[in-house]
Design an enzyme around this catalytic site. Structure first.
Site, PDB file in Angstrom:
ATOM      1  N   HIS A 177       0.840  -1.043   0.116  1.00 24.70           N
ATOM      2  CA  HIS A 177      -0.088   0.128  -0.039  1.00 24.70           C
ATOM      3  C   HIS A 177       0.896   1.323  -0.055  1.00 24.70           C
ATOM      4  O   HIS A 177       2.216   1.254   0.238  1.00 24.70           O
ATOM      5  CB  HIS A 177      -1.050  -0.223   1.341  1.00 24.70           C
ATOM      6  N   GLU A 206      -8.202   4.982  10.205  1.00 21.73           N
ATOM      7  CA  GLU A 206      -7.734   4.719   8.784  1.00 21.73           C
ATOM      8  C   GLU A 206      -8.881   3.953   7.625  1.00 21.73           C
ATOM      9  O   GLU A 206      -9.662   3.372   8.362  1.00 21.73           O
ATOM     10  CB  GLU A 206      -6.467   3.844   8.699  1.00 21.73           C
ATOM     11  N   GLN A 238      -3.767   3.618   1.527  1.00 17.78           N
ATOM     12  CA  GLN A 238      -4.183   3.527   3.036  1.00 17.78           C
ATOM     13  C   GLN A 238      -4.355   5.107   3.419  1.00 17.78           C
ATOM     14  O   GLN A 238      -3.449   5.808   3.298  1.00 17.78           O
ATOM     15  CB  GLN A 238      -2.964   3.029   4.022  1.00 17.78           C
ATOM     16  N   HIS A 287       3.941   7.356   3.191  1.00 18.15           N
ATOM     17  CA  HIS A 287       4.803   6.155   3.229  1.00 18.15           C
ATOM     18  C   HIS A 287       4.565   5.318   2.066  1.00 18.15           C
ATOM     19  O   HIS A 287       3.305   5.305   1.810  1.00 18.15           O
ATOM     20  CB  HIS A 287       4.892   5.506   4.630  1.00 18.15           C
ATOM     21  N   GLU A 325       7.471   1.060   5.091  1.00 17.29           N
ATOM     22  CA  GLU A 325       6.933   0.093   6.114  1.00 17.29           C
ATOM     23  C   GLU A 325       6.914  -1.297   5.273  1.00 17.29           C
ATOM     24  O   GLU A 325       6.868  -1.556   4.132  1.00 17.29           O
ATOM     25  CB  GLU A 325       5.569   0.594   6.165  1.00 17.29           C
TER      26      GLU A 325
END
Length: 146
Positions: A7, A43, A60, A84, A134
């Site tokens: 994502h 989220e 996300q 991110h 991430e």
């Protein structure tokens, strides 16, 4: 081994307004929503497509629930936008250790809980060309990370 872009995290001030933008502009629908108290965010995961490894790729959308949360601090400094990028992996522990051995700072000593029970960790953006990165392993029984 990293298997896909899981994502892209996008920080926003108003989750509902941002969801509506992605729905009306691109036709993306909400796949999952939750509040992650540990990360201090509300989220929404918008599913983009399935992937060949049985997972999926998502956007996300992240709205801070506290100003002192990592996303809240990031929004105050940078404004809305890409926060991110996350890569899917079958083993976040092994991949984080391997990447740490290459000199990249891993932000958590042990992976933490992410969306839908996934296990996550982050890599320091200063070691990744300015990109907060991430690593995500799906919860058992979930074909995707989210």
């Amino acid at each position: 081994m990293l298997t896909r872009i899981d994502h892209i995290g996008i920080a926003c001030r108003d989750l509902d307004k941002t969801i509506e933008f992605y729905r009306s502009t691109y036709g993306f629908e909400v796949f999952h929503t939750e509040v992650n108290e540990e990360q201090g965010v509300r989220e929404a995961m918008l599913k983009i497509n399935e992937t060949s490894d049985g997972g999926a790729s998502y956007l996300q959308l992240l709205e801070p629930v506290r100003e002192d949360s990592p996303v809240g601090k990031w929004l105050a400094k940078n404004g809305e936008g890409v926060h991110h990028i996350a890569f899917g992996t079958a083993d976040v522990d092994a991949d984080a250790a391997s990447i740490r051995d290459k000199g990249v700072r891993v932000l958590y000593d042990e992976p933490r809980t992410g969306s839908m029970g996934s296990r996550i960790t982050f890599l320091h953006p200063k070691d990744c060309g300015g990109v907060l990165t991430e690593l995500v392993t799906a919860a058992p029984g979930d074909g995707s990370a989210h």
